[in-house]
Design a protein around this motif. Structure first.
Motif, PDB file in Angstrom:
ATOM      1  N   GLY A 205      37.596 -10.155  45.104  1.00  0.00           N
ATOM      2  CA  GLY A 205      37.150 -10.448  46.463  1.00  0.00           C
ATOM      3  C   GLY A 205      37.362  -9.356  47.662  1.00  0.00           C
ATOM      4  N   SER A 206      37.005  -9.869  48.679  1.00  0.00           N
ATOM      5  CA  SER A 206      36.936  -8.971  49.928  1.00  0.00           C
ATOM      6  C   SER A 206      38.332  -8.537  50.179  1.00  0.00           C
ATOM      7  CB  SER A 206      36.146  -9.590  51.061  1.00  0.00           C
ATOM      8  OG  SER A 206      36.753 -10.736  51.437  1.00  0.00           O
ATOM      9  N   TRP A 207      38.585  -7.471  51.234  1.00  0.00           N
ATOM     10  CA  TRP A 207      39.557  -7.010  51.864  1.00  0.00           C
ATOM     11  C   TRP A 207      40.283  -8.275  52.501  1.00  0.00           C
ATOM     12  CZ3 TRP A 207      43.034  -3.382  50.689  1.00  0.00           C
ATOM     13  CH2 TRP A 207      43.934  -3.018  51.713  1.00  0.00           C
ATOM     14  N   ASP A 208      41.606  -8.453  52.485  1.00  0.00           N
ATOM     15  CA  ASP A 208      42.354  -9.604  53.131  1.00  0.00           C
ATOM     16  C   ASP A 208      42.995  -8.598  54.304  1.00  0.00           C
ATOM     17  OD1 ASP A 208      44.214 -11.118  54.474  1.00  0.00           O
ATOM     18  OD2 ASP A 208      44.404 -12.445  52.410  1.00  0.00           O
ATOM     19  N   GLY A 209      42.703  -8.735  55.576  1.00  0.00           N
ATOM     20  CA  GLY A 209      43.223  -7.838  56.602  1.00  0.00           C
ATOM     21  C   GLY A 209      44.631  -8.277  56.990  1.00  0.00           C
ATOM     22  N   THR A 210      45.216  -9.486  56.622  1.00  0.00           N
ATOM     23  CA  THR A 210      46.317  -9.902  57.071  1.00  0.00           C
ATOM     24  C   THR A 210      47.405  -9.394  56.048  1.00  0.00           C
ATOM     25  OG1 THR A 210      46.202 -11.963  56.022  1.00  0.00           O
ATOM     26  CG2 THR A 210      45.578 -11.949  58.408  1.00  0.00           C
ATOM     27  N   GLN A 211      47.094  -9.369  54.515  1.00  0.00           N
ATOM     28  CA  GLN A 211      47.971  -9.040  53.717  1.00  0.00           C
ATOM     29  C   GLN A 211      47.704  -7.690  53.099  1.00  0.00           C
ATOM     30  OE1 GLN A 211      48.790 -12.081  50.663  1.00  0.00           O
ATOM     31  NE2 GLN A 211      47.947 -13.556  52.109  1.00  0.00           N
ATOM     32  N   PHE A 212      46.896  -7.039  53.435  1.00  0.00           N
ATOM     33  CA  PHE A 212      46.367  -5.556  52.945  1.00  0.00           C
ATOM     34  C   PHE A 212      46.328  -5.672  51.389  1.00  0.00           C
ATOM     35  CE2 PHE A 212      47.937  -4.822  57.352  1.00  0.00           C
ATOM     36  CZ  PHE A 212      46.963  -4.433  57.825  1.00  0.00           C
ATOM     37  N   LYS A 213      45.754  -6.472  50.789  1.00  0.00           N
ATOM     38  CA  LYS A 213      45.585  -6.412  49.322  1.00  0.00           C
ATOM     39  C   LYS A 213      44.233  -7.325  49.192  1.00  0.00           C
ATOM     40  CE  LYS A 213      48.244 -10.491  48.296  1.00  0.00           C
ATOM     41  NZ  LYS A 213      49.566 -10.985  47.205  1.00  0.00           N
TER      42      LYS A 213
END
Length: 376
Positions: free
Chosen positions: A173-181
């Motif tokens: 899926g897309s980038w999770d900006g809170t967890q950087f993964k």
């Protein structure tokens, strides 16, 4: 590191000397400029830039380094990058290496200590040009001769170079900006889309997954009749025509296959090159813009609700205004009033010119992927 001298010749006669980083050697390509303030790694690894030198209007490049998660494909596709100031030393907690090493590993040239403002205004006023850059040849006439002997970007089949050779399933899926993964795409996806790969960006595939779709990527030269039969059997629900490099008018075989898909009434969504190929397949040839649209700050108005979105752009070609004879114009570029999106009348087909996956760029247009999922 000690920067080496490099010599640049443009087809309009401009001859310059600068410094180089990245790979050594001689490269030929089309020069364009990009106004994005960030995302140089994503831009250089975007297959749509194959055969091009990218002038970055952001003056400082290299500061944040590079990392594998920000790559839009498995390698650098651009011929080279042209920057005002190259930063060898990077400082970012996600960085794994430098842009210099990425260019070396991918045989691409970096050019720095050059007036990028001058180059940008020249492209703006006189259009995108073919150019040659060399760390080996300093003679202007020799560079000119080599450049004129090379095929122009309009004469090269870049799709063959950048398309996948084997089908594969994309699951992330897309980038999770809170967890950087990256996190997994939604489970239990019930609708399946097949992506015809003309040079697809990884984040487009991510966003298709995040819209709740099962995503299969196939080579550009896949058997269209097989895909039509799979659609009729209910094995797949729609096709996606990807972005990609080169002149859309050059790709006769791809256009012929898209015509067959249109006749079979297969639902389709397309971005950038796919958007242009759909126009040609419907009988509306594309035309080349003077210097194209490349950046992350382009205002586009969604005509159905008159909302203005800030978008990411990367294209040198455009569909003609006459396409409104067979399609509803859904999006318009407010910089030059060119067409940015269409929905074909009485057909399950729509497309956009800009990049709603926003990598790099703003997120205003991501809703388009959800609209596609809802339609199928």
């Amino acid at each position: 590191m000690k920067l080496k001298p490099i010599w640049i010749y443009l087809e309009n006669g401009i001859f310059l000397e600068a410094k180089s980083f990245g790979s050594d050697g001689t490269r030929v390509g089309e020069i364009v400029f990009n106004t994005s303030m960030s995302g140089y790694e994503e831009i250089m690894s975007d297959p749509s830039y194959a055969g091009q030198f990218v002038v970055f209007t952001m003056p400082e490049i290299g500061i944040v380094g590079i990392n594998k998660d920000d790559m839009e494909s498995d390698r650098v596709h651009a011929s080279g990058m042209i920057v005002r100031n190259f930063n060898e030393y990077y400082s970012n907690f996600r960085a794994e290496d430098s842009i210099d090493h990425l260019l070396i590993d991918n045989n691409a040239i970096g050019i720095c200590d050059i007036d990028t403002r001058y180059l940008t205004t020249n492209i703006r006023d006189h259009g995108s040009k073919m150019m040659i850059a060399s760390t080996e040849i300093s003679n202007k006439e020799e560079l000119k001769e080599i450049l004129h002997s090379f095929p122009r970007i309009e004469e090269v089949n870049f799709i063959k170079e950048v398309s996948t050779k084997e089908p594969y399933i994309h699951k992330s899926g897309s980038w999770d900006g809170t967890q950087f993964k990256y996190h997994d795409a939604p489970k239990g996806a019930k609708k399946k889309v097949v992506v015809l790969d003309y040079g697809v960006k990884r984040n487009i595939l991510n966003e298709l997954c995040m819209a709740g779709l099962e995503v299969e990527v196939v080579p550009h030269d896949s058997d269209i009749e097989v895909l039509i039969q799979r659609y009729r059997k209910g094995e797949i629900n729609a096709l996606f025509l990807s972005n990609g490099p080169g002149d859309p008018m050059f790709y006769k075989e791809e256009v012929a296959k898209i015509k067959t898909l249109i006749e079979a009434k297969v639902p389709m969504f397309a971005i950038c090159l796919g958007h242009q190929l759909l126009s040609i397949a419907h009988g509306y040839p594309t035309y080349k813009l003077l210097f194209g649209q490349h950046g992350g700050n382009h205002p586009v108005r969604y005509e159905r609700n008159r909302v203005v979105e800030i978008t990411a752009q990367n294209h040198n070609y455009n569909v003609p205004a006459s396409i409104c004879e067979i399609a509803e114009v859904t999006h318009k570029n407010l910089f030059d009033n060119t067409i940015e999106g269409v929905a074909y009348k009485n057909e399950p087909i729509f497309s956009v010119q800009h990049h709603p996956e926003a990598s790099p760029g703003p997120h205003d247009s991501k809703y388009i992927f959800k609209e596609f999922a809802q339609k199928i």
